[in-house]
Design an enzyme around this catalytic site. Structure first.
Site, PDB file in Angstrom:
ATOM      1  N   PRO A   1       4.018  88.155 105.187  1.00 29.65           N
ATOM      2  CA  PRO A   1       5.257  88.906 105.498  1.00 29.65           C
ATOM      3  C   PRO A   1       5.025  88.944 107.250  1.00 29.65           C
ATOM      4  O   PRO A   1       4.164  89.179 107.837  1.00 29.65           O
ATOM      5  CB  PRO A   1       5.084  90.185 104.929  1.00 29.65           C
ATOM      6  N   CYS A   2       6.326  88.940 107.805  1.00 30.72           N
ATOM      7  CA  CYS A   2       6.201  88.568 109.059  1.00 30.72           C
ATOM      8  C   CYS A   2       7.119  89.595 109.910  1.00 30.72           C
ATOM      9  O   CYS A   2       7.570  89.152 110.902  1.00 30.72           O
ATOM     10  CB  CYS A   2       6.789  87.078 109.541  1.00 30.72           C
TER      11      CYS A   2
END
Length: 354
Positions: free
Chosen positions: A85-86
């Protein structure tokens, strides 16, 4: 070596976009790992033969994974994938406090790469992880890979070059210790796939009104609109129209947009038929969060339309209890066709290995 099938473990697998594309390319997915239990049912419904492991990577031990999946160290046929997840590194997200934990996920993934020393490694993320390569841990990870015999490709790629009907820039790293070849995703070198190529009644999407609820697995479900937004759409030109259609209308123009001809114009805007769509975010079901209005119909795109623009197969099963939850799974996904382009490149390299 090269006659054996590549098997992969997909860290941060979510609803399975990367796993789906890798399977399409011919890679065997043996497991997907995610701490979000809400994506388990979707992952298991689509990624056949894979084990879903519900674990927080910060608490996941290398030996547990080794024993549970019967993995071997130094396995030339093993691929470890880390699409963490960014949000922390994204230019879209402005609340960094909520996403702070995600900033160290790459460093956690690295633990497993060092432990297993697989034949191949793939990392996919937002371009911001490259712009902040020291803080994100990317710089030291690349250095470690090179020092340990990996040929490393890393760059920002535009997924519309790989058959995805959407403009979306993604950072991609492909590391390979099997050959001296720098592996890059295989581009199509053909006309880009557009919204017209995948959406519309001619592609099996019947016309529906805003607020449509589709209880079938097709999920042609559309968010309901307030009356003022219906009025806005009624005078928004078809096929790419935007807020300029009512920018001088005091009743319809939002106060922050009234009389302004410059600035961000995608909000409340329609997609163009003959271009790839804009980036599908987790809020693509809402017309107030980007250019997410159907090119002709007076509504935002449906859940299934968003998934198809992400290049998911039409029969991909999304399991969830809310529009927002399913949209988040779709918007956060690695587009399967882009994942497939990465997978094909790895398989080609493996077949060429001596």
């Amino acid at each position: 070596m090269s006659d054996k099938k590549i098997k992969a473990v997909d860290f941060f697998c979510s609803g399975g976009g990367m796993s789906c594309g890798m399977q399409q390319a011919g890679i065997e997915i043996i497991a997907g790992i995610d701490h979000d239990i809400s994506c388990k049912e979707t992952y298991e419904a689509n990624i056949k033969g894979a084990t879903f492991i519900h674990k927080d990577v910060f608490k996941l031990e290398e030996e547990y994974l080794e024993n549970t999946l019967k993995l071997n160290k130094n396995d030339d046929n093993l691929l470890l994938i880390g699409c963490s997840p960014c949000q922390f590194w994204s230019i879209i997200n402005t609340d960094k406090k909520k996403s702070k934990e995600s900033k160290d996920l790459l460093k956690e993934f690295r633990r497993f790469v060092e432990y297993f020393n697989p034949g191949y490694v793939v990392v996919e993320n937002v371009p911001g992880v490259l712009r902040k390569k020291r803080a994100s841990g990317l710089e030291s990870f690349i250095k470690w890979l090179k020092l340990n015999g990996y040929k490393v490709h890393f760059n920002v790629h535009e997924v519309s070059e790989y058959g995805v009907p959407q403009y979306r820039k993604r950072f991609t790293l492909i590391a390979n210790r099997i050959t001296e070849v720098e592996i890059v995703p295989i581009a199509l070198n053909s006309k880009k796939v557009t919204v017209r190529d995948v959406l519309g009644t001619h592609n099996g999407f019947p016309e529906v009104l805003h607020g449509n609820k589709d209880t079938s697995e097709f999920l042609h479900t559309v968010a309901r609109l307030e009356e003022i937004n219906l009025k806005r759409l009624a005078i928004t030109p078809k096929d790419g129209g935007d807020r300029l259609g009512y920018v001088f209308d005091k009743e319809l123009a939002p106060a922050c947009h009234y009389g302004k001809l410059d600035g961000f114009r995608d909000i409340y805007g329609r997609m163009w038929w003959d271009r790839p769509s804009p980036t599908i975010t987790t809020k693509f079901y809402s017309m107030s969060n980007g250019r997410f209005v159907h090119p002709e119909e007076d509504r935002a795109i449906s859940l299934r339309e968003g998934a198809v623009l992400q290049s998911f197969p039409k029969n991909y099963k999304f399991k969830g209890t809310s529009v927002a939850g399913i949209a988040r799974m779709i918007g956060n996904a690695v587009p399967p066709k882009y994942a497939s382009a990465i997978g094909h490149a790895i398989i080609q390299n493996h077949k060429n290995a001596v």
